[in-house]
Design a protein around this motif. Structure first.
Motif, mmCIF file in Angstrom:
data_model
loop_
_atom_site.group_PDB
_atom_site.id
_atom_site.type_symbol
_atom_site.label_atom_id
_atom_site.label_comp_id
_atom_site.label_asym_id
_atom_site.label_seq_id
_atom_site.Cartn_x
_atom_site.Cartn_y
_atom_site.Cartn_z
ATOM 1 N N THR A 39 41.012 6.024 -50.588
ATOM 2 C CA THR A 39 41.150 4.767 -51.333
ATOM 3 C C THR A 39 39.784 4.138 -51.572
ATOM 4 O O THR A 39 38.893 4.240 -50.735
ATOM 5 C CB THR A 39 42.023 3.734 -50.576
ATOM 6 O OG1 THR A 39 41.430 3.459 -49.302
ATOM 7 C CG2 THR A 39 43.428 4.257 -50.372
ATOM 8 N N GLN A 40 39.660 3.524 -52.726
ATOM 9 C CA GLN A 40 38.479 2.710 -53.029
ATOM 10 C C GLN A 40 38.961 1.443 -53.729
ATOM 11 O O GLN A 40 39.760 1.503 -54.661
ATOM 12 C CB GLN A 40 37.491 3.459 -53.925
ATOM 13 C CG GLN A 40 36.830 4.652 -53.243
ATOM 14 C CD GLN A 40 35.632 5.172 -54.008
ATOM 15 O OE1 GLN A 40 34.703 4.425 -54.320
ATOM 16 N NE2 GLN A 40 35.636 6.455 -54.310
ATOM 17 N N THR A 41 38.472 0.305 -53.258
ATOM 18 C CA THR A 41 38.893 -0.984 -53.793
ATOM 19 C C THR A 41 37.730 -1.664 -54.503
ATOM 20 O O THR A 41 36.620 -1.732 -53.966
ATOM 21 C CB THR A 41 39.415 -1.897 -52.663
ATOM 22 O OG1 THR A 41 40.539 -1.269 -52.044
ATOM 23 C CG2 THR A 41 39.837 -3.257 -53.205
ATOM 24 N N ILE A 42 38.008 -2.145 -55.706
ATOM 25 C CA ILE A 42 37.019 -2.859 -56.512
ATOM 26 C C ILE A 42 37.451 -4.320 -56.634
ATOM 27 O O ILE A 42 38.623 -4.612 -56.894
ATOM 28 C CB ILE A 42 36.903 -2.263 -57.929
ATOM 29 C CG1 ILE A 42 36.584 -0.766 -57.861
ATOM 30 C CG2 ILE A 42 35.840 -3.006 -58.744
ATOM 31 C CD1 ILE A 42 35.215 -0.443 -57.369
ATOM 32 N N GLU A 43 36.513 -5.232 -56.427
ATOM 33 C CA GLU A 43 36.785 -6.661 -56.623
ATOM 34 C C GLU A 43 36.077 -7.134 -57.878
ATOM 35 O O GLU A 43 34.883 -6.885 -58.066
ATOM 36 C CB GLU A 43 36.306 -7.472 -55.420
ATOM 37 C CG GLU A 43 36.662 -8.952 -55.518
ATOM 38 C CD GLU A 43 36.207 -9.741 -54.302
ATOM 39 O OE1 GLU A 43 37.008 -9.905 -53.367
ATOM 40 O OE2 GLU A 43 35.030 -10.172 -54.285
ATOM 41 N N ILE A 44 36.816 -7.816 -58.750
ATOM 42 C CA ILE A 44 36.293 -8.242 -60.050
ATOM 43 C C ILE A 44 36.471 -9.745 -60.210
ATOM 44 O O ILE A 44 37.549 -10.283 -59.937
ATOM 45 C CB ILE A 44 37.049 -7.528 -61.198
ATOM 46 C CG1 ILE A 44 36.973 -6.013 -61.026
ATOM 47 C CG2 ILE A 44 36.490 -7.948 -62.549
ATOM 48 C CD1 ILE A 44 37.967 -5.262 -61.891
ATOM 49 N N LEU A 45 35.420 -10.414 -60.633
ATOM 50 C CA LEU A 45 35.511 -11.827 -61.004
ATOM 51 C C LEU A 45 35.586 -11.898 -62.521
ATOM 52 O O LEU A 45 34.628 -11.586 -63.220
ATOM 53 C CB LEU A 45 34.292 -12.605 -60.496
ATOM 54 C CG LEU A 45 34.223 -14.077 -60.927
ATOM 55 C CD1 LEU A 45 35.445 -14.852 -60.436
ATOM 56 C CD2 LEU A 45 32.941 -14.734 -60.420
ATOM 57 N N LEU A 46 36.749 -12.289 -63.026
ATOM 58 C CA LEU A 46 36.955 -12.400 -64.472
ATOM 59 C C LEU A 46 36.766 -13.857 -64.882
ATOM 60 O O LEU A 46 37.591 -14.716 -64.558
ATOM 61 C CB LEU A 46 38.355 -11.904 -64.849
ATOM 62 C CG LEU A 46 38.686 -11.909 -66.348
ATOM 63 C CD1 LEU A 46 37.754 -10.965 -67.095
ATOM 64 C CD2 LEU A 46 40.143 -11.531 -66.564
ATOM 65 N N ARG A 47 35.683 -14.129 -65.604
ATOM 66 C CA ARG A 47 35.359 -15.501 -65.980
ATOM 67 C C ARG A 47 36.014 -15.928 -67.295
ATOM 68 O O ARG A 47 36.015 -17.117 -67.626
ATOM 69 C CB ARG A 47 33.838 -15.663 -66.091
ATOM 70 C CG ARG A 47 33.109 -15.379 -64.786
ATOM 71 C CD ARG A 47 31.610 -15.564 -64.948
ATOM 72 N NE ARG A 47 30.875 -15.172 -63.751
ATOM 73 C CZ ARG A 47 30.641 -15.975 -62.717
ATOM 74 N NH1 ARG A 47 31.067 -17.221 -62.748
ATOM 75 N NH2 ARG A 47 29.969 -15.543 -61.663
#
Length: 229
Positions: A106-114
C-alpha cells in the motif's frame, strides 16, 4: 535569645491562623462562539493497494500505479507542496487455507485541493490511474485562523453576557476576569467519498455535481471567572 525567637514565632503563627481568609466574590461561566463557514478547500487521503503472491512483483505493480497517479496529479497543476506520500507499506499475509504467504503493498498520498471546482475531475482521474481506496476527504477553510479569532471573541462576549444575566438580580456588577480557560477543540466533518457514480443525464456534457458542501462550524469554548463588584 533562642527562647524569645521561638516564642515570637509561635505567637506569629497563632495570629496568622486566627485570621479569616478573605474570600473574593466571583462567578464562573462558560461561553461558546460559533462561526459558520462554507469550505473552500479539502484534504484528501487516497491509497493504492496491491495484492499478490510475490513480494517483489506486488511492490513493483504498486509503484507503477503510484507513478501514474503522481503524473496525473502534476497534470492537474497542483503545487508540489500540496501533495505528498503519507505512508508506504509491504506486509506479508498468511493464507491458512492454502498454507502460504500472500503480500499486500500500500502507498497513501495526501492531497490538499485548494480549488474545489476541480474535485470531481481529480477524484475520477485518481481512480482511473489506480487509486482503489479513498481514506478520508476533509473539507476545511483556508481562512481558519481568521474565523477562529472571530469565534474566540464571540465566546468571550457570551461568557460575559451570561455572567451579567446571573448577577443582574443581585444588585452586583461583573468586574475584571480572574481566569480564562480555552476549551476549544478543532473538528472537521469527514465524509467518505462513496463512488464515482452519479445519476445519468440527458446531456452528456453537463457538469457533474457529487458534492454537497454545506457549512462547517468553527467553534471556540471558554471558561471564565469574573470578580463581582
Amino acid at each position: 535569645m533562642k527562647k524569645v525567637l521561638l516564642l515570637l514565632s509561635v505567637l506569629f503563627l497563632t495570629i496568622s491562623y486566627g485570621q479569616e481568609v478573605k474570600q473574593i466574590p466571583q462567578i464562573n461561566v462558560n461561553g461558546e462562539g460559533k462561526v459558520k463557514v462554507i469550505p473552500d478547500q479539502a484534504t484528501i487521503a487516497v491509497t493504492v493497494e496491491t495484492k499478490g503472491n510475490n513480494a517483489k512483483d506486488v511492490k513493483k505493480q504498486n509503484d507503477q500505479k503510484i507513478e501514474a497517479v503522481l503524473k496525473f496529479i502534476k497534470k492537474m497543476n497542483l503545487a508540489p507542496a500540496d501533495f505528498k506520500t503519507q505512508r508506504v507499506a509491504l506486509n506479508p499475509q498468511y493464507d491458512y487455507e492454502k498454507k502460504k504467504h500472500n503480500y499486500n503493498a500500500t502507498q497513501t498520498i495526501e492531497i490538499l485541493l485548494r480549488d474545489l471546482s476541480k474535485y470531481d475531475e481529480l477524484m475520477e482521474g485518481l481512480v482511473d490511474e489506480g487509486i482503489n481506496r479513498i481514506n478520508t476527504v476533509i473539507f476545511q477553510s483556508s481562512k481558519l485562523a481568521q474565523y477562529q479569532t472571530e469565534a474566540r471573541k464571540l465566546a468571550m462576549k457570551e461568557a460575559k453576557l451570561k455572567a451579567e444575566d446571573y448577577v443582574s438580580v443581585l444588585g452586583q456588577k461583573v468586574g475584571r476576569a480572574m481566569t480564562i480557560s480555552d476549551n476549544s477543540q478543532t473538528f472537521y466533518p469527514q465524509p467518505v467519498y462513496s463512488a464515482m457514480k452519479t445519476m445519468e443525464r440527458s446531456d452528456a456534457d453537463a457538469p457533474r455535481e457529487t458534492l454537497a458542501l454545506g457549512e462547517i462550524n468553527i467553534t471556540a469554548n471558554v471558561s471564565v471567572s469574573f470578580i463581582l463588584e
